[in-house]
Design an enzyme around this catalytic site. Structure first.
Site, PDB file in Angstrom:
ATOM      1  N   SER A 241       0.328  -1.263   0.146  1.00  0.00           N
ATOM      2  CA  SER A 241      -0.173  -0.206   0.289  1.00  0.00           C
ATOM      3  C   SER A 241       0.932   1.461   0.156  1.00  0.00           C
ATOM      4  O   SER A 241       1.485   1.486  -1.150  1.00  0.00           O
ATOM      5  CB  SER A 241      -0.798   0.149   1.392  1.00  0.00           C
ATOM      6  N   HIS A 242       0.627   2.338   1.194  1.00  0.00           N
ATOM      7  CA  HIS A 242       1.381   3.706   1.018  1.00  0.00           C
ATOM      8  C   HIS A 242       2.983   3.496   1.475  1.00  0.00           C
ATOM      9  O   HIS A 242       3.061   3.818   1.957  1.00  0.00           O
ATOM     10  CB  HIS A 242       0.670   4.359   2.068  1.00  0.00           C
TER      11      HIS A 242
ATOM     12  N   ASP B 245      -2.509   6.651  -3.352  1.00  0.00           N
ATOM     13  CA  ASP B 245      -0.942   5.820  -2.501  1.00  0.00           C
ATOM     14  C   ASP B 245      -1.222   5.122  -3.588  1.00  0.00           C
ATOM     15  O   ASP B 245      -0.690   5.147  -4.611  1.00  0.00           O
ATOM     16  CB  ASP B 245      -1.481   5.339  -1.550  1.00  0.00           C
TER      17      ASP B 245
ATOM     18  N   ASP C  83      -1.054   1.434  -4.020  1.00  0.00           N
ATOM     19  CA  ASP C  83      -1.337   0.798  -4.419  1.00  0.00           C
ATOM     20  C   ASP C  83      -3.140   1.375  -5.116  1.00  0.00           C
ATOM     21  O   ASP C  83      -3.649   0.686  -5.423  1.00  0.00           O
ATOM     22  CB  ASP C  83      -1.929  -0.442  -4.137  1.00  0.00           C
TER      23      ASP C  83
ATOM     24  N   ASP D  17      -5.167   2.507  -3.046  1.00  0.00           N
ATOM     25  CA  ASP D  17      -6.395   2.672  -3.337  1.00  0.00           C
ATOM     26  C   ASP D  17      -6.926   4.376  -1.468  1.00  0.00           C
ATOM     27  O   ASP D  17      -7.603   4.203  -1.460  1.00  0.00           O
ATOM     28  CB  ASP D  17      -7.501   1.262  -2.311  1.00  0.00           C
ATOM     29  N   ARG D  18      -6.157   5.069  -1.815  1.00  0.00           N
ATOM     30  CA  ARG D  18      -6.435   5.698  -0.256  1.00  0.00           C
ATOM     31  C   ARG D  18      -6.624   6.803  -1.637  1.00  0.00           C
ATOM     32  O   ARG D  18      -5.385   7.179  -2.679  1.00  0.00           O
ATOM     33  CB  ARG D  18      -5.261   5.842   0.008  1.00  0.00           C
TER      34      ARG D  18
ATOM     35  N   LYS E 276     -11.332   0.318  -1.114  1.00  0.00           N
ATOM     36  CA  LYS E 276     -11.419   1.882  -0.516  1.00  0.00           C
ATOM     37  C   LYS E 276     -11.189   2.353  -2.464  1.00  0.00           C
ATOM     38  O   LYS E 276      -9.996   1.172  -2.869  1.00  0.00           O
ATOM     39  CB  LYS E 276     -10.834   2.473   0.754  1.00  0.00           C
TER      40      LYS E 276
HETATM   41  C1  G6P Z   1      -4.668   0.126   5.401  1.00  0.00           C
HETATM   42  C2  G6P Z   1      -5.741  -0.495   5.444  1.00  0.00           C
HETATM   43  C3  G6P Z   1      -7.134   0.225   5.646  1.00  0.00           C
HETATM   44  C4  G6P Z   1      -6.297   1.034   7.837  1.00  0.00           C
HETATM   45  C5  G6P Z   1      -5.391   1.465   7.027  1.00  0.00           C
HETATM   46  C6  G6P Z   1      -4.908   1.834   8.877  1.00  0.00           C
HETATM   47  O1  G6P Z   1      -4.702   1.061   4.123  1.00  0.00           O
HETATM   48  O2  G6P Z   1      -6.583  -0.990   4.185  1.00  0.00           O
HETATM   49  O3  G6P Z   1      -8.296  -0.273   6.392  1.00  0.00           O
HETATM   50  O4  G6P Z   1      -7.163   2.421   8.141  1.00  0.00           O
HETATM   51  O5  G6P Z   1      -4.395   0.117   7.067  1.00  0.00           O
HETATM   52  O6  G6P Z   1      -4.831   0.545   9.465  1.00  0.00           O
HETATM   53  P1  G6P Z   1      -3.340   1.448  10.509  1.00  0.00           P
HETATM   54  O7  G6P Z   1      -3.654  -0.515  11.235  1.00  0.00           O
HETATM   55  O8  G6P Z   1      -2.593   1.099  10.072  1.00  0.00           O
HETATM   56  O9  G6P Z   1      -4.132   2.176  11.413  1.00  0.00           O
HETATM   57 ZN    ZN Z   2      -3.538   1.404  -0.485  1.00  0.00          ZN
END
Ligand code: G6P
Ligand code: ZN
Length: 542
Positions: free
Chosen positions: A112-113, A276, A278, A280-281, A375
């Site tokens: 992800s990010h 981000d 991937d 999704d953000r 997302k």
């Molecule tokens: C990912 C998940 C989200 C979540 C975020 C933060 O992006 O897909 O659903 O809100 O991480 O998660 P964390 O456990 O690091 O607060």
């Molecule tokens: Zn992501």
């Protein structure tokens, strides 16, 4: 081409977190590490005769991992794998392909990010046939399987040519390499009024989209510049790179600072957005005004009916517990249900599948709807564009109008990163131990009305997820939430979520940090953050 079975041993720590298994890349590249986890996935979900989607955010090791996963899928008896060209798919595009092709699920390679590169992060997660992340019962079963594995199966074969769209054979398995962008872009076109957005761009509306050298570059160029006619160069950092060009591809004011500087500066465009690693953000910014993710969710919920795909109205709005209550106020005024789930997109899946909610969002820069089961960064950005095109007002006017109508939930999250795990655990344990005695305690001119450790009972399947974050509520409506991140890869990250509601009409226009200062001071005092962690100030403020 022969199928071989390799002897292995369980590797400790292969426990999926908030969103799949994430580790430092060298760990994932270690002997049998990826293979063990992938075998555990296949053993858990079953592979013979099945069709899966495969893609990732293009980060370092994505291409090699894809070849391993394909050879293992073939050796485990899968019938077909649909792969994004170059082994690349944004997370929402992968979710869409799983649903569109009615597959048995998919494997997404992403952290992800989190930064990417030989020394940074890598990750693997499994999504279910509904397109959403595997629920806890499934990820727990995968984890359990990693603790008992003795062998994995893999084909001895040459690499599949993932660079060209088309059909390939790998042993008895079919590999279909598809354009990663086209189906997703069509889906967006079905949900939003592209004609209205195109007219807005044609009339001189200016936008800056920062893809942060990550996966959304090609998606954003296709949709914004080619289909919607935004000026060439609207999308920056549009070429995905294995190390994200050294950027930290997390769309928040700290990491998307180039975008923030442009949007707060002279001659800023009308609208700014970032996504981000991937895809999704999302973060959205107006000229001179940052929109917090919690406010963005509320504004989208209040205006969704202006967009083609949502004209019939929303069935309900869901948010994660630490997200501000701004969207609850919108749901109440629309007369629809609102839901409060633990952090993690997977918790929205049942609500979306059951038709209880249409739009979901999290404070962690995630917003999405029932069009996929992840997302979706570009979806949120396009919904904003659609609303801007219909209303013909600035982002600032829309956000301030929203506060004037509903009141403002001042909100911020403070992250304390890379804390020694024992210290973070000790702090949370002490907090939990104090919960029963907190009610009535006065601090910073506020009084605690109640405190608990959030436990969620899924209204659809009745499953219970306990210990999802400590909540401290105050009599004036303010709130502090403490939880440890489930996505970090280095020590523990303490997240402190701060909220204060001001009904208006006065006091809606303050700086969030300043408006929250008593809540921030109370948060430090209550948990003894400095005493436990040694940190006096957060590392990241969003
Ligand atoms: C990912 C998940 C989200 C979540 C975020 C933060 O992006 O897909 O659903 O809100 O991480 O998660 P964390 O456990 O690091 O607060
Ligand atoms: Zn992501």
């Amino acid at each position: 081409m022969s199928k071989i079975t390799v002897k292995t041993q369980p590797i400790a720590g292969q426990k999926p977190g908030t969103s799949g298994l994430r580790k430092k890349t060298p760990v994932f590249m270690g002997p049998h590490y990826l293979e063990n986890f992938v075998q555990a996935i296949f053993d858990t979900v079953g592979t013979v005769g099945k069709t899966f989607v495969l893609g990732g955010d293009g980060r370092y090791f994505n291409d090699r991992a894809a070849q391993v996963i394909l050879r293992m899928a073939a050796a485990n008896g899968a019938k077909r794998v649909i792969v994004g060209q170059g082994a690349v798919l944004s997370t929402p595009a992968a979710s869409h392909l799983i649903r569109l092709n009615k597959t048995d699920g998919g494997i997404i390679m992403s952290a992800s990010h989190n930064p990417g590169g030989p020394k940074e992060d890598f990750g693997v997660k499994f999504n279910m046939p509904n397109g959403g992340p595997a629920p806890e019962a499934v990820t727990e079963a995968m984890y359990k399987r990693t603790t008992e594995l003795t062998e994995y199966h893999i084909l001895e074969a040459q690499d599949v040519d993932l660079g060209t769209v088309g059909r390939h054979a790998l042993g008895d398995m079919v590999v279909d390499v598809v354009d990663p962008v086209a189906d997703y872009a069509d889906l967006m076109e079905s949900l939003f009024d592209f004609d209205k957005i195109t007219a807005m761009f044609a009339a001189g509306f200016r936008m800056r989209m920062d893809s942060m050298c990550a996966v959304t570059g090609p998606y954003a160029v296709e949709i914004l510049e080619r289909r919607l006619g935004a000026a060439k160069g609207t999308v920056t950092h549009e070429v995905p790179l294995p190390d994200f060009g050294g950027m930290h591809p997390d769309p928040n004011p700290t990491w998307a600072h180039e975008l923030m500087a442009e949007m707060m500066g002279e001659g800023a465009p009308d609208f700014g957005a970032a996504s981000d690693g991937d895809g999704d953000r999302n973060m959205v910014v107006g000229r001179g005004i940052y929109v917090s993710p919690s406010d963005s969710l509320a504004v989208l919920a209040a205006n969704a009916h202006l967009c083609k795909g949502y004209r019939a109205g929303l069935k309900g709005v869901a948010r994660s517990m630490p997200t501000s209550a701004a969207s609850d106020r919108v749901a109440a005024s629309l007369g629809i249900a609102s839901y409060e789930t633990p952090t993690g997109w997977k918790f929205f899946g049942n609500l979306l599948d059951a038709g209880n909610a249409t739009i979901c969002g999290e404070e962690s820069f995630g917003t999405g709807s029932d069009h996929v089961r992840e997302k979706d960064g570009l979806w949120a950005i396009l919904m904003w564009l659609n609303i801007l095109a219909v209303r013909g007002e600035s982002v600032e006017a829309i956000v301030k109008g929203h506060w004037a109508k509903f009141g403002r939930n001042y909100y911020s999250r403070h992250d304390f990163e890379a804390i020694a795990t024992e210290k973070a655990d000790a702090m949370m344990a002490a907090l939990r131990a104090s919960l029963a005695s907190l009610a009535g305690r006065k601090l910073q001119g506020m009084e605690v009305s109640g405190a608990d450790d959030f436990s969620y009972t899924d209204p659809v399947d009745g499953s219970v997820s306990a210990k999802q974050g400590v909540r401290v509520n105050f009599t004036d409506g303010s709130r502090i939430v403490y939880r440890l991140s489930g996505t970090g890869t280095e020590g523990a990250t303490l997240r402190v979520y701060l909220e204060r509601y001001v009904p208006g009409p006065d006091g809606l226009d303050r700086d969030a940090q300043e408006a929250l200062s008593p809540v921030i001071a109370a948060a430090h005092e209550l948990a003894g953050i400095e005493a436990f962690t040694g940190k006096v100030a957060p590392d990241v403020v969003t």
